[in-house]
Design a protein around this motif. Sequence first.
Motif, short mmCIF file in Angstrom:
data_model
loop_
_atom_site.label_atom_id
_atom_site.label_comp_id
_atom_site.label_asym_id
_atom_site.label_seq_id
_atom_site.Cartn_x
_atom_site.Cartn_y
_atom_site.Cartn_z
N UNK A 188 -18.62 1.35 -13.29
CA UNK A 188 -17.19 1.16 -13.59
C UNK A 188 -16.83 -0.31 -13.57
N UNK A 189 -16.20 -0.79 -14.62
CA UNK A 189 -15.76 -2.19 -14.65
C UNK A 189 -14.65 -2.35 -15.66
N UNK A 190 -13.86 -3.39 -15.49
CA UNK A 190 -12.87 -3.79 -16.48
C UNK A 190 -13.41 -5.02 -17.19
N UNK A 191 -13.51 -5.00 -18.52
CA UNK A 191 -14.09 -6.13 -19.24
C UNK A 191 -13.44 -7.46 -18.86
N UNK A 192 -14.28 -8.41 -18.50
CA UNK A 192 -13.81 -9.74 -18.15
C UNK A 192 -13.33 -9.89 -16.73
N UNK A 193 -13.20 -8.77 -16.00
CA UNK A 193 -12.67 -8.82 -14.64
C UNK A 193 -13.79 -8.74 -13.61
N UNK A 194 -13.44 -9.10 -12.38
CA UNK A 194 -14.40 -9.14 -11.28
C UNK A 194 -14.56 -7.76 -10.63
N UNK A 195 -13.47 -6.97 -10.62
CA UNK A 195 -13.48 -5.68 -9.95
C UNK A 195 -12.77 -4.63 -10.81
N UNK A 196 -13.11 -3.38 -10.56
CA UNK A 196 -12.38 -2.26 -11.13
C UNK A 196 -11.65 -1.61 -9.96
N UNK A 197 -10.38 -1.97 -9.80
CA UNK A 197 -9.63 -1.51 -8.63
C UNK A 197 -8.73 -0.33 -8.99
N UNK A 198 -7.88 -0.50 -9.97
CA UNK A 198 -6.98 0.57 -10.39
C UNK A 198 -7.67 1.36 -11.49
N UNK A 199 -8.42 2.34 -11.06
CA UNK A 199 -9.32 3.05 -11.97
C UNK A 199 -8.64 4.31 -12.46
N UNK A 217 -12.63 3.50 -7.24
CA UNK A 217 -12.68 2.11 -7.68
C UNK A 217 -14.09 1.56 -7.51
N UNK A 218 -14.31 0.36 -8.05
CA UNK A 218 -15.61 -0.30 -7.94
C UNK A 218 -15.34 -1.76 -7.65
N UNK A 219 -15.49 -2.12 -6.39
CA UNK A 219 -15.15 -3.46 -5.92
C UNK A 219 -16.29 -4.44 -6.13
N UNK A 220 -16.00 -5.72 -5.90
CA UNK A 220 -17.05 -6.73 -6.04
C UNK A 220 -18.16 -6.52 -5.01
N UNK A 221 -17.82 -5.97 -3.85
CA UNK A 221 -18.85 -5.64 -2.87
C UNK A 221 -19.83 -4.61 -3.44
N UNK A 222 -19.31 -3.68 -4.24
CA UNK A 222 -20.20 -2.71 -4.91
C UNK A 222 -21.05 -3.40 -5.96
N UNK A 223 -20.46 -4.37 -6.67
CA UNK A 223 -21.24 -5.13 -7.64
C UNK A 223 -22.39 -5.88 -6.97
#
Length: 275
Positions: free
Chosen positions: A185-196, A202-208
Amino acid sequence: MSSTAITFLRYPGGKQRQIDSFAYLLPSRQAIVNEYIEPFVGGASVFFHLAPCRAVLSDINPDLIDLYMGIRDHPDEVWEIYQSVPETKTAYYAVRGLRPSIMDLPYRAARILYLNRTCFKGMWRHNAKGDFNVGYGGQDRRWCITLEHLQEISERLQNTLLMCSDFQNVIENSREGDYLFLDPPYRPGDREQIHDHYRFGSFRFLDQKRLSRALHEATRRGVHWAMTNSSHPDILNLYCGCYISPLEKGTGNQIGHVISSPNEVMIRNYEEAIA
């Protein structure tokens, strides 16, 4: 129906309308020595495109795995239940309000397939209790699938292990000769997918970062992998030494719309497609 035409699942962010633009970076079916593995299966577009001999498909969303299991093992029964639901808004909310825990597998699969095909824009959203809570979207896309679609999907899934699991466990079990394709899960160009709004959680940067560590370990075990992800610099910095190619088209930030230059990339631990 051709291998690239299987789009039975409405899954915003899925790769069914993009795959032709990056298929040249994927291995052939014959080049996958052991198992093809997807830890974020979603709509399984790449799996259906490659049609591997053996596969492991996994996702953290239990509804999604129930859907695949139900179609694999009971396609005719799932279809019978699916097509029996009335074509009304009232029926939609009645089905949405049913508790999956009291249903058998075919009913659980038919329920989520029905909700997916008739909810608003194919979103996959859950409330804090884990209940599917997307509003009604109409019947327009309900009959784009047929019993024959489900029967073919069932055939394609026969040599497939289906798992409900966190991605890290799946990646850690991969071995030399396996091929991993990942679409987290990601939002193009963004660091995190928070409001999914369409995936399970959600998929946070810690998950990345956790994902990056698992993939670097897989590389050391001799596993080949490719992944679609956001082009945010913090994410790209997690993959120093890997091969990164921009995607020519993608979904962008507006659900359901394919655009050019979507701020998405394909990250790989190999340069050319595996022959």
